[in-house]
Enzyme design. Structure first.
Site, mmCIF file in Angstrom:
data_model
loop_
_atom_site.group_PDB
_atom_site.id
_atom_site.type_symbol
_atom_site.label_atom_id
_atom_site.label_comp_id
_atom_site.label_asym_id
_atom_site.label_seq_id
_atom_site.Cartn_x
_atom_site.Cartn_y
_atom_site.Cartn_z
ATOM 1 N N GLU A 1 13.422 -15.613 -32.199
ATOM 2 C CA GLU A 1 12.096 -15.501 -32.579
ATOM 3 C C GLU A 1 11.317 -16.827 -31.900
ATOM 4 O OE1 GLU A 1 8.071 -15.882 -32.931
ATOM 5 O OE2 GLU A 1 8.527 -15.015 -34.935
ATOM 6 N N CYS B 1 2.747 -17.820 -33.393
ATOM 7 C CA CYS B 1 3.629 -17.530 -31.264
ATOM 8 C C CYS B 1 3.419 -16.768 -30.580
ATOM 9 C CB CYS B 1 5.297 -17.159 -32.315
ATOM 10 S SG CYS B 1 5.194 -16.078 -33.215
#
Length: 514
Positions: free
Chosen positions: A285, A319
């Site tokens: 990720e 994020c």
């Protein structure tokens, strides 16, 4: 003065005084959560070379109260020992029943909820985010243990009819093996639990390297893991500040069969290259550059609320944080005005344990420097500051105003790079086609958001935006049920949801003859 402050009165007290980090630790209800040693072999162990590294409070950087703790810095030798022990433990743990693993995970969920206030304060101390955000993270982190405690008993394979009459093909799902988990500092609890819970539900054992900026939350979690009754070496958590050395070791170690990493695209590419020698399974990720789009038919007030949440949560250090705000030209001025007023009326910077504070500092100097560079670059190329724009040294070394920029155009750094900080860049667009060209003009594709009341646009934009996750008429998308992950150079694999467990399993095919 400290002795006069009750534990329950800590947050109220911080509104009128500043405590050192050490003094805050002394107010914890459960002081057993405060650990400084590594947890492996079912024990609390010092580094084999006795080296330590210091963890400081970013909200108090440069002051006498910033020091939180000295943490053991584990070595390659320590990690090798933990990995080998995890491999031995895996030979038994993989044979346990899904219901047994479910019970362990649910117990861990209960322990996190029981200790949520102390765990949240620990996040505030080492990460800097406001207490409300930190408490939300703990609940979010705990939810993965609850979710995967429910998924574990539902692991099933398939029976497939063969082309050969009478034969059957069994597709068995089995745990992949020892997993290496490498986590970032921005969600020091949730980025561990989202990976760990799925691995345990599948029947894997794990070795965790938490971020060196925020190891205390990971070690508190290790204490709860021990209290929950996990067998020794099923979960090992080893803090270290030898990040590159240990990352390489984890990726190249032949006994580790899966690596899960959350962090930058640059580092993800390095880890992927290092994992190639053993052909490890990977979940990555990586970086984002999320577009937040407001079409001309949107409910502007709701879009303002959504943009504020998506852009400024944890001071923009998430994020999936909105990085580029594309506003249709017909509502651009109205949105800019309302959004700026929202920031002015809502924001208070400061120590996250102060109940009146909404936003804390950036994590360190590198993050602050990038924010300043993006603001200066945008202004030098024609952008206008509507709110903020300043490094707030009057509050602390790593504080920066929540900032709103208008007249941002392609070519400015802030449109090309992930800021990972509290700067909202308002970009004007005309047609849907222009919007899609702008929004997709990036090498990454983690998350995106858009506001519109047009049902036809819902499907068109959702299908054509190059992102792995999309919020439509909402700025908050994260939960345990969401298949979390990106596309393009934002990585691959999915965490959470019913799909999250798949990345920790293999499918073995068994052909049974007549």
């Amino acid at each position: 003065m400290l002795r006069k402050i009750s534990r329950n009165g800590l947050v109220r007290a911080l509104s009128t005084m500043t405590l050192t980090s050490k003094e805050v630790l002394s107010t914890f209800n459960n002081k057993s959560l405060l650990k400084s040693k590594a947890y492996y072999n079912g024990k609390w162990i010092e580094s084999s070379d006795n080296r330590t590294f210091r963890v400081n409070n970013p909200a108090l950087a440069g002051s006498d109260g910033e020091f939180i703790a000295d943490i053991t810095s584990t070595t390659s030798t320590d990690f090798n020992t933990a990995i080998e022990s995890s491999y031995v433990a895996f030979q038994q743990f993989k044979k346990t029943s899904p219901r047994y693993r479910s019970d362990l995970l649910y117990k861990l969920y209960q322990l996190m909820i029981e200790n949520q206030q102390d765990l949240a304060k620990l996040i505030v101390l080492e990460n800097g985010k406001a207490y409300a955000d930190a408490l939300g993270e703990i609940k979010y982190a705990a939810s993965f243990f609850q979710w995967f405690s429910e998924e574990a008993p539902r692991i099933t394979g398939d029976i497939i009819h063969s082309v050969v009459p009478g034969n059957r093909i069994l597709a068995l799902k089995q745990p992949i093996g020892v997993c290496g988990i490498l986590t970032p500092w921005n969600f020091p609890a949730a980025m561990i639990t989202r990976k760990l819970a799925a691995a345990i539900a599948a029947g894997c054992t794990v070795v965790v390297k938490p971020a060196s900026e925020t190891p205390l939350s990971a070690l508190a979690l290790a204490y709860l893991i021990d209290q929950a009754g996990f067998p020794a070496d099923v979960i090992n958590i080893l803090p270290t500040d030898r990040t590159e050395e240990i990352g390489k070791l984890v990726c190249e170690h032949p006994l580790i069969k899966k690596v899960s990493f959350t962090g930058s695209t640059r580092v993800g590419k390095i880890l992927m290259s290092q994992s190639a020698s053993t052909l490890k399974k990977l979940s990555l990720e990586l970086g984002g550059n999320a577009p937040f789009i407001v079409f001309g038919d949107a409910d502007i007030d709701k879009a303002v609320e959504g943009a504020y949440a998506a852009k400024f949560r944890a001071s923009g250090q998430t994020c999936i944080c909105a990085n580029r705000l594309y506003i249709h030209e017909s509502i651009y001025d109205e949105f800019a005005d309302k959004f700026t007023k929202k920031v002015k009326a809502t924001v208070k910077l400061g120590n996250g344990l102060d109940p009146t504070v909404t936003h804390g500092p950036l994590i360190h100097e590198r993050s602050l420097t990038k924010v300043i560079e993006h603001v200066e670059d945008a202004v030098s190329k024609g952008a206008t500051i509507l709110e903020g724009g300043k490094h707030r040294e009057d509050i602390g070394e790593f504080f920066h105003d929540l900032t709103v920029l208008r007249d941002v155009v392609p070519g400015m750094k802030i449109t090309q790079e992930e800021t990972f900080g509290p700067v909202a860049a308002l970009i004007k667009f005309g047609s849907d086609e222009e919007l899609l060209n702008l929004a997709n003009d990036t090498e990454v594709g983690l998350a995106g958001y858009f506001y519109s009341q047009d049902i036809n646009r819902l499907f068109k934009i959702s299908e054509e935006l190059d992102v792995g996750m999309l919020g439509v008429n909402t700025g908050m998308i994260s939960e345990a049920a969401l298949p979390f992950g990106g596309i393009k150079e934002s990585g691959f694999g999915r965490e959470g949801s019913k799909f999250g467990i798949e990345d920790y399993m293999i499918i073995k095919s068994v052909v049974v003859g007549n």
